[in-house]
Design a protein around this motif. Structure first.
Motif, PDB file in Angstrom:
ATOM      1  N   GLU A 247       0.835  -1.204   0.000  1.00  0.00           N
ATOM      2  CA  GLU A 247       0.000   0.000   0.000  1.00  0.00           C
ATOM      3  C   GLU A 247       0.871   1.256   0.000  1.00  0.00           C
ATOM      4  OE1 GLU A 247      -3.920   1.620   2.419  1.00  0.00           O
ATOM      5  OE2 GLU A 247      -2.445   0.386   3.464  1.00  0.00           O
ATOM      6  N   ARG A 248       1.960   1.245   0.759  1.00  0.00           N
ATOM      7  CA  ARG A 248       2.874   2.388   0.795  1.00  0.00           C
ATOM      8  C   ARG A 248       3.539   2.611  -0.561  1.00  0.00           C
ATOM      9  NH1 ARG A 248       6.987   0.738   4.962  1.00  0.00           N
ATOM     10  NH2 ARG A 248       8.092   2.537   4.067  1.00  0.00           N
ATOM     11  N   ALA A 249       3.904   1.511  -1.234  1.00  0.00           N
ATOM     12  CA  ALA A 249       4.546   1.631  -2.547  1.00  0.00           C
ATOM     13  C   ALA A 249       3.598   2.247  -3.562  1.00  0.00           C
ATOM     14  CB  ALA A 249       5.012   0.258  -3.024  1.00  0.00           C
ATOM     15  N   ALA A 250       2.345   1.795  -3.561  1.00  0.00           N
ATOM     16  CA  ALA A 250       1.360   2.346  -4.491  1.00  0.00           C
ATOM     17  C   ALA A 250       1.079   3.812  -4.190  1.00  0.00           C
ATOM     18  CB  ALA A 250       0.064   1.528  -4.408  1.00  0.00           C
ATOM     19  N   ARG A 251       1.057   4.142  -2.900  1.00  0.00           N
ATOM     20  CA  ARG A 251       0.815   5.534  -2.517  1.00  0.00           C
ATOM     21  C   ARG A 251       1.986   6.430  -2.898  1.00  0.00           C
ATOM     22  NH1 ARG A 251       0.957   5.466   2.920  1.00  0.00           N
ATOM     23  NH2 ARG A 251      -0.832   4.063   2.935  1.00  0.00           N
ATOM     24  N   ALA A 252       3.212   5.895  -2.833  1.00  0.00           N
ATOM     25  CA  ALA A 252       4.402   6.673  -3.178  1.00  0.00           C
ATOM     26  C   ALA A 252       4.371   7.134  -4.627  1.00  0.00           C
ATOM     27  CB  ALA A 252       5.663   5.847  -2.921  1.00  0.00           C
ATOM     28  N   LEU A 253       3.762   6.321  -5.497  1.00  0.00           N
ATOM     29  CA  LEU A 253       3.672   6.669  -6.915  1.00  0.00           C
ATOM     30  C   LEU A 253       2.369   7.388  -7.261  1.00  0.00           C
ATOM     31  CD1 LEU A 253       5.096   3.412  -8.560  1.00  0.00           C
ATOM     32  CD2 LEU A 253       6.295   5.550  -8.074  1.00  0.00           C
ATOM     33  N   GLY A 254       1.433   7.420  -6.326  1.00  0.00           N
ATOM     34  CA  GLY A 254       0.155   8.086  -6.577  1.00  0.00           C
ATOM     35  C   GLY A 254      -0.812   7.255  -7.386  1.00  0.00           C
ATOM     36  N   CYS A 255      -0.797   5.943  -7.199  1.00  0.00           N
ATOM     37  CA  CYS A 255      -1.620   5.038  -8.018  1.00  0.00           C
ATOM     38  C   CYS A 255      -3.112   5.154  -7.687  1.00  0.00           C
ATOM     39  CB  CYS A 255      -1.186   3.590  -7.806  1.00  0.00           C
ATOM     40  SG  CYS A 255       0.506   3.252  -8.330  1.00  0.00           S
ATOM     41  N   GLY A 257      -7.190   3.232  -9.029  1.00  0.00           N
ATOM     42  CA  GLY A 257      -7.807   2.125  -9.762  1.00  0.00           C
ATOM     43  C   GLY A 257      -7.284   0.788  -9.305  1.00  0.00           C
ATOM     44  N   ALA A 258      -7.100  -0.126 -10.253  1.00  0.00           N
ATOM     45  CA  ALA A 258      -6.591  -1.469  -9.955  1.00  0.00           C
ATOM     46  C   ALA A 258      -5.070  -1.473 -10.064  1.00  0.00           C
ATOM     47  CB  ALA A 258      -7.199  -2.482 -10.920  1.00  0.00           C
ATOM     48  N   VAL A 259      -4.419  -2.013  -9.049  1.00  0.00           N
ATOM     49  CA  VAL A 259      -2.960  -1.989  -8.977  1.00  0.00           C
ATOM     50  C   VAL A 259      -2.469  -3.351  -8.487  1.00  0.00           C
ATOM     51  CG1 VAL A 259      -0.949  -0.861  -7.933  1.00  0.00           C
ATOM     52  CG2 VAL A 259      -3.016   0.470  -8.413  1.00  0.00           C
ATOM     53  N   ARG A 260      -1.322  -3.776  -9.005  1.00  0.00           N
ATOM     54  CA  ARG A 260      -0.664  -4.974  -8.482  1.00  0.00           C
ATOM     55  C   ARG A 260       0.766  -4.618  -8.108  1.00  0.00           C
ATOM     56  NH1 ARG A 260       0.437  -8.294 -12.700  1.00  0.00           N
ATOM     57  NH2 ARG A 260       2.674  -8.166 -12.295  1.00  0.00           N
ATOM     58  N   VAL A 261       1.152  -4.938  -6.885  1.00  0.00           N
ATOM     59  CA  VAL A 261       2.490  -4.633  -6.394  1.00  0.00           C
ATOM     60  C   VAL A 261       3.265  -5.939  -6.251  1.00  0.00           C
ATOM     61  CG1 VAL A 261       3.846  -3.534  -4.580  1.00  0.00           C
ATOM     62  CG2 VAL A 261       1.576  -2.642  -5.151  1.00  0.00           C
ATOM     63  N   ASP A 262       4.461  -5.997  -6.861  1.00  0.00           N
ATOM     64  CA  ASP A 262       5.299  -7.195  -6.824  1.00  0.00           C
ATOM     65  C   ASP A 262       6.387  -7.015  -5.776  1.00  0.00           C
ATOM     66  OD1 ASP A 262       3.702  -7.729  -8.978  1.00  0.00           O
ATOM     67  OD2 ASP A 262       5.288  -7.594 -10.477  1.00  0.00           O
ATOM     68  N   LEU A 263       6.505  -7.995  -4.866  1.00  0.00           N
ATOM     69  CA  LEU A 263       7.459  -7.906  -3.767  1.00  0.00           C
ATOM     70  C   LEU A 263       8.254  -9.199  -3.615  1.00  0.00           C
ATOM     71  CD1 LEU A 263       4.350  -6.909  -2.568  1.00  0.00           C
ATOM     72  CD2 LEU A 263       5.893  -5.817  -0.940  1.00  0.00           C
ATOM     73  N   LEU A 264       9.358  -9.098  -2.872  1.00  0.00           N
ATOM     74  CA  LEU A 264      10.133 -10.250  -2.432  1.00  0.00           C
ATOM     75  C   LEU A 264      10.117 -10.274  -0.913  1.00  0.00           C
ATOM     76  CD1 LEU A 264      13.222 -10.127  -4.811  1.00  0.00           C
ATOM     77  CD2 LEU A 264      11.519 -11.947  -4.702  1.00  0.00           C
ATOM     78  N   VAL A 265       9.880 -11.457  -0.344  1.00  0.00           N
ATOM     79  CA  VAL A 265       9.842 -11.628   1.102  1.00  0.00           C
ATOM     80  C   VAL A 265      10.923 -12.637   1.470  1.00  0.00           C
ATOM     81  CG1 VAL A 265       8.427 -12.316   3.074  1.00  0.00           C
ATOM     82  CG2 VAL A 265       7.362 -11.172   1.113  1.00  0.00           C
ATOM     83  N   THR A 266      11.906 -12.207   2.233  1.00  0.00           N
ATOM     84  CA  THR A 266      13.051 -13.066   2.542  1.00  0.00           C
ATOM     85  C   THR A 266      12.859 -13.805   3.863  1.00  0.00           C
ATOM     86  OG1 THR A 266      14.360 -11.476   3.834  1.00  0.00           O
ATOM     87  CG2 THR A 266      14.487 -11.318   1.417  1.00  0.00           C
ATOM     88  N   SER A 267      13.672 -14.843   4.045  1.00  0.00           N
ATOM     89  CA  SER A 267      13.641 -15.594   5.303  1.00  0.00           C
ATOM     90  C   SER A 267      14.257 -14.787   6.434  1.00  0.00           C
ATOM     91  CB  SER A 267      14.393 -16.921   5.131  1.00  0.00           C
ATOM     92  OG  SER A 267      15.735 -16.680   4.725  1.00  0.00           O
ATOM     93  N   GLY A 268      14.982 -13.732   6.081  1.00  0.00           N
ATOM     94  CA  GLY A 268      15.613 -12.885   7.092  1.00  0.00           C
ATOM     95  C   GLY A 268      14.745 -11.743   7.568  1.00  0.00           C
ATOM     96  N   GLU A 269      13.432 -11.876   7.397  1.00  0.00           N
ATOM     97  CA  GLU A 269      12.473 -10.881   7.888  1.00  0.00           C
ATOM     98  C   GLU A 269      12.551  -9.547   7.151  1.00  0.00           C
ATOM     99  OE1 GLU A 269      10.131 -11.719  10.195  1.00  0.00           O
ATOM    100  OE2 GLU A 269      11.012 -13.714  10.049  1.00  0.00           O
ATOM    101  N   ASN A 270      13.015  -9.567   5.895  1.00  0.00           N
ATOM    102  CA  ASN A 270      13.044  -8.354   5.090  1.00  0.00           C
ATOM    103  C   ASN A 270      12.072  -8.472   3.921  1.00  0.00           C
ATOM    104  OD1 ASN A 270      15.125  -6.939   6.534  1.00  0.00           O
ATOM    105  ND2 ASN A 270      16.608  -8.341   5.622  1.00  0.00           N
ATOM    106  N   TYR A 272      11.043  -6.460   0.124  1.00  0.00           N
ATOM    107  CA  TYR A 272      11.489  -5.499  -0.881  1.00  0.00           C
ATOM    108  C   TYR A 272      10.427  -5.368  -1.961  1.00  0.00           C
ATOM    109  CZ  TYR A 272      16.097  -6.431   1.175  1.00  0.00           C
ATOM    110  OH  TYR A 272      17.150  -6.584   2.040  1.00  0.00           O
ATOM    111  N   VAL A 273      10.180  -4.144  -2.395  1.00  0.00           N
ATOM    112  CA  VAL A 273       9.263  -3.904  -3.503  1.00  0.00           C
ATOM    113  C   VAL A 273      10.052  -3.943  -4.805  1.00  0.00           C
ATOM    114  CG1 VAL A 273       7.725  -2.237  -4.609  1.00  0.00           C
ATOM    115  CG2 VAL A 273       7.649  -2.566  -2.132  1.00  0.00           C
ATOM    116  N   LEU A 274       9.601  -4.743  -5.758  1.00  0.00           N
ATOM    117  CA  LEU A 274      10.242  -4.815  -7.065  1.00  0.00           C
ATOM    118  C   LEU A 274       9.649  -3.791  -8.021  1.00  0.00           C
ATOM    119  CD1 LEU A 274      10.496  -8.691  -7.524  1.00  0.00           C
ATOM    120  CD2 LEU A 274      12.328  -7.105  -6.892  1.00  0.00           C
ATOM    121  N   GLU A 275       8.328  -3.786  -8.149  1.00  0.00           N
ATOM    122  CA  GLU A 275       7.686  -2.836  -9.052  1.00  0.00           C
ATOM    123  C   GLU A 275       6.197  -2.745  -8.757  1.00  0.00           C
ATOM    124  OE1 GLU A 275       6.910  -4.396 -13.243  1.00  0.00           O
ATOM    125  OE2 GLU A 275       8.651  -5.566 -12.658  1.00  0.00           O
ATOM    126  N   VAL A 276       5.580  -1.738  -9.347  1.00  0.00           N
ATOM    127  CA  VAL A 276       4.141  -1.523  -9.217  1.00  0.00           C
ATOM    128  C   VAL A 276       3.543  -1.518 -10.618  1.00  0.00           C
ATOM    129  CG1 VAL A 276       2.323   0.069  -8.493  1.00  0.00           C
ATOM    130  CG2 VAL A 276       4.380  -0.212  -7.081  1.00  0.00           C
TER     131      VAL A 276
END
Length: 347
Positions: A247-255, A257-270, A272-276
């Protein structure tokens, strides 16, 4: 046929000249059928390579009330068609011209993420015109593995995972087939998760498990190459954190309508947003419809909701300046250079 309160003449815009043309055509066909089933009059507008003045004429002659954009990739998802629709004063689905351009440009999107404290993998860029005779010096201590991808292309076209200097040059050449600039991004090992957002409301997150370990074009569009888990297999607290980050990533770009945000979730509790994605795939088997279905929104209702959010993003002048305002402005005396010097001294 399902009765709908407002029957509209909708132009479903699909096709285009990007590498994602075939995906766009499938999205457009599915959207058109869904809207027709709900009682709308649908005009299928299939774009070719020419997006010049003829397209503006076509849009106006179609007499559509609203444009439902099923375009993907360059010259469709990057703000170009959105700008034409603003000129034609035809409301359209998706985000504004500026947001569309920012989201499609991976470099600018990452810069916006960093500005808004949205974590994204480390990266640097290489332009096709750069001197690449010494890639080792250029790459420096960035390390391997890395992901090389075009700066402004979707569907993972031109994407390569690189594990050594020897593989870097061919990967860059592959990326330059799609763009004049490439992003070299540090490879992050983790779970691939996509989050669906509709009109600012987060719908949920789906986990993507490609069998070859990389969610590239082949894995996305070849049946059986990828497994999907809805909802993503994450602890509840972390799942909520992923939704919040998207939600923060989409808000950062001002999105919108319909949006899909692609992320990576690591085993180290991190995370990362790849793209919107401001115009996510809309076939019956695309990720956003899968996420929406899990939230209780079927494909027809999803299309209807997206349609209802269509609008123009550029404000129009509400009224012309009154004659008295113009005359008052004209009567303001022009200061001489001496007057300006006195003002500056007094300040």
């Amino acid at each position: 046929m399902i009765k709908h309160q407002i029957r509209r003449r909708v132009g479903v815009v699909m096709g285009g000249s990007s590498g994602e043309r075939e995906v766009s055509l499938r999205s457009g066909a599915a959207i058109a059928e869904a809207l027709e089933a709900r009682g709308h009059e649908v005009v299928r507008i299939t774009l070719g390579d020419d997006l010049g003045p003829e397209l503006l004429t076509t849009l106006r002659r179609s007499r559509i009330e609203v444009a439902f954009l099923a375009l993907h990739g360059r010259l469709g998802e990057d703000g170009c068609v959105q700008g034409l629709l603003e000129l034609a004063r035809i409301p359209y689905t998706g985000s504004s011209v500026l947001t569309s351009a920012l989201a499609m440009d991976k470099l600018k999107a990452k810069e916006m993420f960093r500005l808004h404290n949205v974590p994204t993998p480390p990266y640097y860029t290489v332009h096709a015109s750069d001197d690449r005779t010494d890639l080792e010096s250029l790459h420096g201590s960035f390390g391997f593995p890395v992901i090389v991808k075009p700066r402004g292309e979707g569907s993972s076209l031109g994407l390569t995972k690189v594990t050594s200097f020897e593989e870097l040059a061919p990967a860059l050449e592959k990326a330059f087939e799609f763009d004049d600039a490439a992003i070299i991004e540090r490879f992050v090992s983790g779970m691939e998760v996509n989050v669906g957002i509709l009109d600012g409301k987060v719908l949920g997150a789906i986990e993507i498990a490609p069998k070859n370990g990389l969610y590239d074009y082949e894995a996305k569009y070849t049946p059986g190459m990828t497994e999907y888990f809805m909802p993503a297999r994450l602890p509840q607290a972390r799942y909520r954190g992923v939704l919040n980050l998207a939600e923060r990533a989409a808000r950062a770009l001002g999105c919108s309508g319909a949006v899909r945000v692609d992320l990576l979730v690591t085993s180290g509790e991190n995370e990362y947003v790849l793209e919107v994605n401001t115009l996510p795939g809309m076939t019956q088997t695309s990720l956003l419809p899968k996420i929406a279905a899990s939230a209780g929104i079927d494909f027809g209702a999803l299309c209807e909701t997206i349609l209802e959010s269509a609008r123009l993003h550029q404000p129009t002048r509400r009224r012309a300046p009154a004659a008295s305002e113009v005359r008052l402005h004209e009567r303001v005396p022009q200061r001489s250079k001496k007057d300006l010097r006195l003002v500056k001294t007094a300040g």
